[in-house]
Design a protein around this motif. Structure first.
Motif, PDB file in Angstrom:
ATOM      1  N   ALA A 230      20.034  16.819   2.805  1.00 44.23           N
ATOM      2  CA  ALA A 230      19.747  17.214   1.375  1.00 44.23           C
ATOM      3  C   ALA A 230      18.966  16.237   0.579  1.00 44.23           C
ATOM      4  CB  ALA A 230      21.091  17.914   0.712  1.00 44.23           C
ATOM      5  N   ALA A 231      19.413  15.056   0.988  1.00 42.27           N
ATOM      6  CA  ALA A 231      18.526  13.760   0.039  1.00 42.27           C
ATOM      7  C   ALA A 231      17.129  14.027   0.410  1.00 42.27           C
ATOM      8  CB  ALA A 231      19.445  12.736   0.635  1.00 42.27           C
TER       9      ALA A 231
ATOM     10  N   ALA B 242      16.528  15.800  -7.894  1.00 48.44           N
ATOM     11  CA  ALA B 242      17.255  16.860  -7.726  1.00 48.44           C
ATOM     12  C   ALA B 242      16.468  18.066  -7.571  1.00 48.44           C
ATOM     13  CB  ALA B 242      18.034  16.895  -9.147  1.00 48.44           C
TER      14      ALA B 242
ATOM     15  N   THR C 228      19.855  27.644  -3.719  1.00 48.31           N
ATOM     16  CA  THR C 228      20.630  26.330  -3.011  1.00 48.31           C
ATOM     17  C   THR C 228      20.016  25.160  -3.732  1.00 48.31           C
ATOM     18  OG1 THR C 228      21.333  25.242  -1.050  1.00 48.31           O
ATOM     19  CG2 THR C 228      19.315  26.439  -0.839  1.00 48.31           C
TER      20      THR C 228
ATOM     21  N   VAL D  56      20.581  20.728  -4.858  1.00 46.37           N
ATOM     22  CA  VAL D  56      21.343  19.530  -5.221  1.00 46.37           C
ATOM     23  C   VAL D  56      21.536  19.294  -6.705  1.00 46.37           C
ATOM     24  CG1 VAL D  56      21.355  18.316  -2.999  1.00 46.37           C
ATOM     25  CG2 VAL D  56      19.597  17.734  -4.815  1.00 46.37           C
ATOM     26  N   GLN D  57      22.447  18.909  -7.115  1.00 44.70           N
ATOM     27  CA  GLN D  57      22.608  18.761  -8.791  1.00 44.70           C
ATOM     28  C   GLN D  57      22.282  17.455  -9.144  1.00 44.70           C
ATOM     29  OE1 GLN D  57      26.849  19.995  -8.655  1.00 44.70           O
ATOM     30  NE2 GLN D  57      26.311  21.589 -10.281  1.00 44.70           N
TER      31      GLN D  57
ATOM     32  N   ALA E 193      21.663  13.365  -3.968  1.00 48.51           N
ATOM     33  CA  ALA E 193      22.971  13.924  -3.716  1.00 48.51           C
ATOM     34  C   ALA E 193      22.845  14.350  -2.237  1.00 48.51           C
ATOM     35  CB  ALA E 193      23.403  15.036  -4.420  1.00 48.51           C
TER      36      ALA E 193
ATOM     37  N   ARG F 228      24.919  16.572  -0.628  1.00 49.33           N
ATOM     38  CA  ARG F 228      25.550  17.850  -0.247  1.00 49.33           C
ATOM     39  C   ARG F 228      24.859  19.010  -1.267  1.00 49.33           C
ATOM     40  NH1 ARG F 228      30.169  19.249   2.505  1.00 49.33           N
ATOM     41  NH2 ARG F 228      31.071  20.996   1.573  1.00 49.33           N
ATOM     42  N   ARG F 229      24.212  19.765  -0.417  1.00 44.99           N
ATOM     43  CA  ARG F 229      23.788  21.004  -1.333  1.00 44.99           C
ATOM     44  C   ARG F 229      24.668  22.087  -1.774  1.00 44.99           C
ATOM     45  NH1 ARG F 229      21.588  25.690   2.043  1.00 44.99           N
ATOM     46  NH2 ARG F 229      21.565  25.101   3.955  1.00 44.99           N
TER      47      ARG F 229
END
Ligand SMILES: Nc1ncnc2c1ncn2[C@@H]1O[C@H](COP(=O)(O)OP(=O)(O)OP(=O)(O)O)[C@@H](O)[C@H]1O
Length: 373
Positions: A56-57, A71, A86, A88-89, A93, A95-96
Motif C-alpha cells: 500500500a505504501a 495518502a 480502498t 490509505v488514510q 501507511a 495498511r489499506r
C-alpha cells in the motif's frame, strides 16, 4: 458493472475519473502513460495483493524527489449505486482500508460485489518461473470462488513464520518451547489440510471449465497439484487424516528446517503443474507466446467458473492482445463481447483493438488524464 472509477493520488494520477458505458474498455496510450496503474487500481477492489503485488505504501503518488507517497484512494461505483473504495488514510501507511458505501468494511466483503481476475505479462513465464509464484497465482484463483481459502492460507502462513522463528531461535542456542512448537504444528496441520482440500476442489472445477472450452483456438492445459497433502485429498483422505500427516511431517522436519533456516516440508511447497494437452509437453517447455495463450485460456475458464456467482467477474488484461496471433485476438474479443463481461484491456496501439471498434469504449491514457475517444 463498474460505472465510474475515481483515482486520488494513486500512482501517476493526481486525480482522475472515468465513466463507463456498457461493454469492454480499451485503454491505449504510450509506454509509461499509466494504463497498468489503472488496472492495478481496479485489482485492489478485492482482498489481498493487487495485480503488481505492491505494498500500500508504494501506491501513493510521489513527485520526483519525494521519499514518501501521499495518502491515496481508489473508488468505483457499481451500477450507479454501490460505492466500493480502498486506500490509505495517511501518507506512507502500510495498511489499506476498505469502504463500502462510506462504511469501513472487512476486505473479504468486497467479494460480495466484485471478483477481479487479471492476466499480466509477468504471468507469461509463470510455468517456467519459481514455484512460489505459481502457488500464489493458483491460490488467487481458488479464493475468488471460495473466500474461506484466503483465511486458511493466511493462518497457515502466519503459523509457519512463527514456527520458523522458534526453530531459528533453537539454532542460536535459545531453547524453543516444545509445547508451543507442537501447538503451532497442530494449527499448521488444520489450516494446511483445509487449504489443500480447497485447492483440490478448485482444481477440478477449473479443469472442467477448461475442458468445456475445447472449441476455442486456445491451447488446453491439463492441470495437477504436485504436493503430498493434495495427493492424499485426491485419494479421498479426510481432513483430519491430512492434518495429521502434515503435523507429523513438520515434527520430523524440525531439525532440518532449523538448520536450513527455511520450511522445507508442508503444503506451502505444493506446485501447480500444467501439461500442454495437444503437444503432451509440460507447459514450462512452451514458448512464451504458448504459455501466454495457455494462461489466458485458464483465466477465461476461471471467468466462466465465476459467472455463476452473484458477484460477476471483471477481467483485467494487461497487454494481452499485443501478444496474441490474429485468430486468438479475434476469438478473445468475440468471447468478451458475447459474455457481456466487463473487461479492461491495455495496449500501446489503438489499432490492435480494431476488432472491437463499435463494441468497446476506447480511452486514451496520457499525462495522468483519461479521455474517452
Ligand atoms: N507512486 C507513484 N507516484 C508517481 N508516479 C508513479 C508511481 N508509481 C508509478 N508511477 C509512474 O507510473 C508510470 C508507469 O505507469 P504504468 O505502468 O501504468 O504504464 P503503462 O501505461 O502501463 O506503460 P507500458 O505501456 O510501458 O506498460 C511510470 O511513469 C511511473 O514512474
Amino acid at each position: 458493472m463498474i460505472t465510474s472509477l475515481t483515482l486520488t493520488d494513486f500512482r501517476s494520477y493526481a486525480g482522475a475519473r472515468l465513466e463507463m458505458t456498457s461493454g469492454p474498455v480499451v485503454l491505449h496510450g504510450p509506454n509509461g502513460a499509466g494504463k497498468t496503474n489503472l488496472l492495478e487500481a481496479i485489482s485492489l477492489l478485492t482482498p489481498g495483493k493487487g495485480l503488481r503485488g505492491a505494498t500500500a505504501a508504494e501506491m501513493g503518488r510521489r513527485e520526483p524527489g519525494e521519499a514518501t507517497g501521499r495518502a491515496w484512494a481508489v473508488m468505483v461505483e457499481l451500477d450507479d449505486e454501490t460505492r466500493l473504495g480502498t486506500g490509505v488514510q495517511a501518507a506512507g501507511a502500510a495498511r489499506r482500508i476498505v469502504r463500502i458505501d462510506g462504511e469501513t468494511a472487512q476486505p473479504g466483503r468486497l467479494l460480495d460485489y466484485l471478483r477481479p481476475v487479471w492476466a499480466t505479462p509477468e504471468q507469461d513465464r509463470m510455468f517456467s518461473d519459481a514455484r512460489a509464484e505459481r502457488l500464489k497465482f493458483f491460490d488467487r484463483l481458488v479464493f475468488a470462488a471460495d473466500p474461506d481459502h484466503a483465511a486458511s492460507v493466511s493462518a497457515y502462513e502466519k503459523a509457519l513464520r512463527e514456527r520458523l522463528r522458534l526453530l531459528n531461535d533453537a539454532q542460536d542456542g535459545r531453547e524453543a518451547d516444545p509445547v508451543w512448537l507442537d501447538a503451532l504444528e497442530v494449527r499448521l496441520g488444520e489450516a494446511g489440510a483445509r487449504a489443500s482440500l480447497a485447492r483440490v476442489a478448485a482444481l477440478h472445477a477449473l479443469q472442467a471449465a477448461i475442458d468445456a472450452r475445447s472449441d476455442r483456438p486456445f491451447p488446453q492445459a491439463d492441470l495437477s497439484l504436485d504436493g503430498g497433502a493434495e495427493q492424499m485429498a485426491e485419494a479421498g483422505a479426510e481432513e483430519d487424516e491430512i492434518a495429521a500427516a502434515i503435523r507429523e511431517g513438520l515434527a520430523k522436519a524440525r531439525a532440518r528446517d532449523g538448520a536450513a533456516g527455511r520450511s522445507l516440508f508442508g503444503p506451502h511447497r505444493t506446485d501447480l503443474t500444467a501439461l500442454h494437452r495437444e503437444k503432451q509437453r509440460p507447459a514450462a517447455e512452451g514458448s512464451s507466446g504458448e504459455q501466454k495463450a495457455l494462461v489466458l485460456n485458464l483465466i477465461l475458464a476461471q471467468i466462466a467458473r465465476l459467472s455463476d456467482h452473484a458477484a460477476r467477474p471483471i477481467l483485467l488484461l494487461d497487454e494481452a492482445p499485443a501478444h496474441l496471433d490474429e485468430a486468438r485476438r479475434t476469438a478473445l474479443f468475440d468471447e468478451i463481447t458475447a459474455l457481456d463481461l466487463q473487461a479492461f484491456m491495455t495496449g500501446t496501439e489503438r489499432d490492435l483493438f480494431a476488432g472491437l471498434e463499435g463494441r468497446a469504449q476506447f480511452v486514451r491514457v496520457a499525462g495522468g488524464a483519461l479521455e474517452t475517444d
